[in-house]
Design a protein around this motif. Sequence first.
Motif, mmCIF file in Angstrom:
data_model
loop_
_atom_site.group_PDB
_atom_site.id
_atom_site.type_symbol
_atom_site.label_atom_id
_atom_site.label_comp_id
_atom_site.label_asym_id
_atom_site.label_seq_id
_atom_site.Cartn_x
_atom_site.Cartn_y
_atom_site.Cartn_z
ATOM 1 N N GLY A 36 1.212 -1.217 0.157
ATOM 2 C CA GLY A 36 -0.142 -0.334 0.072
ATOM 3 C C GLY A 36 1.354 1.305 -0.566
ATOM 4 N N PRO A 37 0.549 2.031 0.136
ATOM 5 C CA PRO A 37 -0.946 2.847 0.429
ATOM 6 C C PRO A 37 -1.976 2.566 -1.585
ATOM 7 C CG PRO A 37 -0.361 4.748 -0.296
ATOM 8 C CD PRO A 37 1.005 3.493 0.455
ATOM 9 N N TYR A 38 -3.651 1.917 -1.369
ATOM 10 C CA TYR A 38 -3.850 1.216 -2.263
ATOM 11 C C TYR A 38 -5.360 2.389 -2.553
ATOM 12 C CZ TYR A 38 -1.059 -2.929 -1.826
ATOM 13 O OH TYR A 38 -0.166 -3.815 -1.285
ATOM 14 N N PRO A 39 -5.203 2.572 -3.661
ATOM 15 C CA PRO A 39 -6.396 3.328 -4.725
ATOM 16 C C PRO A 39 -7.720 2.851 -3.299
ATOM 17 C CG PRO A 39 -5.406 2.658 -6.177
ATOM 18 C CD PRO A 39 -4.910 2.346 -5.186
ATOM 19 N N VAL A 40 -8.621 3.634 -3.279
ATOM 20 C CA VAL A 40 -10.225 3.572 -2.784
ATOM 21 C C VAL A 40 -11.510 2.890 -3.985
ATOM 22 C CG1 VAL A 40 -11.856 4.038 -0.939
ATOM 23 C CG2 VAL A 40 -9.703 4.517 -0.707
ATOM 24 N N LEU A 41 -11.795 1.960 -3.803
ATOM 25 C CA LEU A 41 -13.464 1.832 -4.169
ATOM 26 C C LEU A 41 -14.229 1.885 -3.875
ATOM 27 C CD1 LEU A 41 -12.867 -1.019 -6.698
ATOM 28 C CD2 LEU A 41 -12.226 1.700 -7.123
ATOM 29 N N LEU A 42 -15.276 2.730 -3.843
ATOM 30 C CA LEU A 42 -16.738 3.620 -2.679
ATOM 31 C C LEU A 42 -18.172 3.015 -2.781
ATOM 32 C CD1 LEU A 42 -17.880 4.502 0.319
ATOM 33 C CD2 LEU A 42 -17.452 6.671 -0.945
ATOM 34 N N LEU A 43 -18.650 1.829 -2.135
ATOM 35 C CA LEU A 43 -19.606 1.876 -2.567
ATOM 36 C C LEU A 43 -20.863 2.134 -1.831
ATOM 37 C CD1 LEU A 43 -22.047 0.181 -4.603
ATOM 38 C CD2 LEU A 43 -21.302 -2.108 -3.375
ATOM 39 N N ARG A 44 -21.688 2.736 -1.481
ATOM 40 C CA ARG A 44 -22.327 3.562 -0.506
ATOM 41 C C ARG A 44 -23.842 2.916 -0.793
ATOM 42 N NH1 ARG A 44 -23.999 8.270 0.088
ATOM 43 N NH2 ARG A 44 -24.000 7.972 2.151
ATOM 44 N N THR A 45 -24.206 1.532 -0.234
ATOM 45 C CA THR A 45 -25.996 1.291 -0.611
ATOM 46 C C THR A 45 -26.772 1.476 0.970
ATOM 47 O OG1 THR A 45 -27.150 -0.883 -0.799
ATOM 48 C CG2 THR A 45 -25.372 -0.955 0.188
ATOM 49 N N PRO A 46 -28.432 1.565 -0.459
ATOM 50 C CA PRO A 46 -29.024 1.317 0.994
ATOM 51 C C PRO A 46 -29.789 -0.040 1.272
ATOM 52 C CG PRO A 46 -29.862 2.057 -0.934
ATOM 53 C CD PRO A 46 -29.016 1.802 -1.468
ATOM 54 N N TYR A 47 -28.884 -1.356 0.571
ATOM 55 C CA TYR A 47 -29.694 -2.631 0.541
ATOM 56 C C TYR A 47 -29.121 -3.683 0.941
ATOM 57 C CZ TYR A 47 -32.260 0.017 -3.670
ATOM 58 O OH TYR A 47 -32.704 0.559 -4.258
ATOM 59 N N ASN A 48 -28.345 -3.074 1.992
ATOM 60 C CA ASN A 48 -27.113 -3.756 3.150
ATOM 61 C C ASN A 48 -25.723 -4.031 2.555
ATOM 62 O OD1 ASN A 48 -25.719 -5.616 5.490
ATOM 63 N ND2 ASN A 48 -27.527 -6.819 4.631
ATOM 64 N N LYS A 49 -24.959 -3.454 3.582
ATOM 65 C CA LYS A 49 -23.464 -3.347 3.623
ATOM 66 C C LYS A 49 -23.327 -5.041 3.304
ATOM 67 C CE LYS A 49 -22.171 -1.866 7.925
ATOM 68 N NZ LYS A 49 -21.515 -3.229 8.768
ATOM 69 N N ALA A 50 -23.352 -6.159 3.957
ATOM 70 C CA ALA A 50 -23.123 -7.635 3.784
ATOM 71 C C ALA A 50 -23.085 -7.709 2.584
ATOM 72 C CB ALA A 50 -23.203 -7.691 5.291
ATOM 73 N N ASP A 51 -23.970 -7.144 1.817
ATOM 74 C CA ASP A 51 -24.053 -7.767 0.143
ATOM 75 C C ASP A 51 -23.280 -7.006 -0.502
ATOM 76 O OD1 ASP A 51 -26.758 -6.708 -1.630
ATOM 77 O OD2 ASP A 51 -26.442 -9.680 -0.860
ATOM 78 N N ALA A 52 -22.988 -6.374 -0.354
ATOM 79 C CA ALA A 52 -22.603 -4.784 -1.766
ATOM 80 C C ALA A 52 -23.253 -5.628 -2.905
ATOM 81 C CB ALA A 52 -20.915 -5.865 -1.300
ATOM 82 N N GLN A 53 -24.447 -5.555 -2.927
ATOM 83 C CA GLN A 53 -24.656 -5.596 -4.175
ATOM 84 C C GLN A 53 -24.153 -6.973 -5.178
ATOM 85 O OE1 GLN A 53 -24.727 -1.597 -6.206
ATOM 86 N NE2 GLN A 53 -27.218 -1.847 -5.830
ATOM 87 N N THR A 54 -23.772 -7.563 -4.591
ATOM 88 C CA THR A 54 -23.518 -8.650 -4.953
ATOM 89 C C THR A 54 -24.204 -9.792 -6.075
ATOM 90 O OG1 THR A 54 -23.395 -10.317 -2.991
ATOM 91 C CG2 THR A 54 -21.303 -9.099 -3.467
ATOM 92 N N MET A 55 -25.577 -9.395 -6.581
ATOM 93 C CA MET A 55 -26.449 -9.981 -7.122
ATOM 94 C C MET A 55 -26.150 -9.392 -8.769
ATOM 95 S SD MET A 55 -30.884 -9.952 -8.176
ATOM 96 C CE MET A 55 -31.053 -11.031 -6.771
ATOM 97 N N ASN A 56 -24.950 -8.735 -8.977
ATOM 98 C CA ASN A 56 -24.420 -8.451 -9.957
ATOM 99 C C ASN A 56 -22.932 -7.927 -9.614
ATOM 100 O OD1 ASN A 56 -26.854 -7.842 -11.016
ATOM 101 N ND2 ASN A 56 -27.265 -5.949 -11.301
ATOM 102 N N TYR A 57 -22.449 -8.048 -8.617
ATOM 103 C CA TYR A 57 -21.097 -7.115 -8.706
ATOM 104 C C TYR A 57 -20.086 -8.576 -8.334
ATOM 105 C CZ TYR A 57 -22.242 -2.243 -9.653
ATOM 106 O OH TYR A 57 -22.348 -1.274 -10.641
#
Length: 579
Positions: A36-57
């Motif tokens: 590191g250091p490493y750049p940041v990827l940020l996902l802000r979600t109202p659908y549960n951070k534990a899920d992290a939109q993994t249906m698609n990503y």
Amino acid sequence: MAISAFVDVIVERDVPVPMRDGVRLYADVYRPAEGGPYPVLLLRTPYNKADAQTMNYAHPQWYARHGYVVIVQDTRGRWSSEGEFSPYQREGADGVDTIAWAADLPYAAEKVGMYGFSYCGAVQWLAAAEAPRQLACIAPGMIGSDAYQGKTYTNGAFALAAMQSWVMFAAQDTALRKGRGDWASELNAHYAGIHHFYKKLPLNDPPEPMKELAPYYTEWLRRPLRDDYWASRSLRERYESIRVPALHIGGWYDLFIEGTIENFNGVRGRGANAQAREHQYLFIEPWFHMPWSRYVGELDFGPEAANRIDILQLAWFDWWLKDIRPDEPPPKVRYFEMGRNVWREADSWPPAQASQGERRAAYYLRSASRANSINGDGELSTEPAGDEYPDVYVYHPSIAVPAIGGRSGAVPDLTPMGPKNQLPVEIRNDVLVYTSAPLVEDVAIAGEITFELYAATTAEDTDFVAKLVDVHPDGRAYNIAEGIIRASYRHGLDKRVPVPSGEIIRYAFSLGSVAAAFLKGHAIRLDVTSSLFPTFDRNPNRVANPGEITEADFATATQTIYHDAQRPSRVWLPVVYGT
């Protein structure tokens, strides 16, 4: 630094992120164990951070193994985060605060990119509009441009299925946060039986849990005109504030496809700086809202339509967050042409060869006696009509024409989505069916489809619906695009004007954008009717607030569709090649 696929990943869960007003939003952080250091990827979600939109990503650990600090945060008032949920209201400020916090982490580089689709796409735009200096790029998927048009309403028609299903889902988490398990159970029961719930009237009297936990739903119904309330919540008003490159991801059967395209073109033309204006990219698959797959509705679009978004995004973020430039400059637009099931590239949308006026082909509505249903004699022809009798049908909201597939959202078993065989509705006499002769060569279109309709109604208000259909040689008929207009909105979205009974009026409205090839031996069809339920609410054939309508308000409308030399009803197709 090259990153191994077997890099260990450290996961920190429920990390508090302070907002400027003292509210704490919680995030999960995934990062490579070493270096590191490493750049940041940020996902802000109202659908549960534990899920992290993994249906698609891909899971956040996948991105972390490729050399990123991945932060997935519950938005305000959702799941683990503090505060009250009011859709979109604080997402700009909260996004800025989270970006600054993330860039200041000891293992993070001061470059942040954002990803996510639907609501998670909107929060990217709202944060980007605040111009945080650490934000380097975004990759918003399947999100609209306007809070009113193409989302909550379309040309005055309320997006019933999408709004009710979303609100009912969102309110379940709010119920649990407030310790009302009984309300969550009640909402879940309505959600499971939502196809029956769609018929419940009036719309502004939902079950108590919806009323108490999601007051924004009834607020939307109280505002059927596009006024300052909607303008203040719309992305299209803020293109001049966008300073970052964006990868726009859309789907031909997604309800937000028009907004996705408008965002791309809007920032290209009005972005805050040259970098933003020059680095907008559009990528359109044949997908609906979710899940993302080659299999959409009843069709298989082939291996070229498989979900490769994570590879696409990784190259995107490597470019803007790690300065790993692509070997070849990517095309501004990559879009999937349905029918042939191939990829096309262009410098703009619509493609230049489809935007020239002479390439817009008119297909005229014709009939010898009556176009009612597939048993009628409706014809779609490149030859203009001469003297022809109009077609007549009756619309009553108690027996609305059901939507089969289409562009609703967001879950295919709950809302009408994707390509589906339209024959079950085309057998109805309240659906006019106009079909071309079998094609002697392929006809491909790429761009916006518009419909010019000359019609009269006996009602003071009504809806007109048009649907473009690809008819296969064996008779199966698959929807390509669709559009609706509420007649009282014909002079604009900010006012309603009753329709004079029996007066012939010209309506012009969009069926949306699409890229599709009608293959040799297929036929082009246009269906015309007056309802698309439950994608949109049922027009009672009266000028009334959509939230207040009951069955007692229903009236009968007799619709007359004209197609003659003086009143040439026609659909305009953006032909790319063929005739």
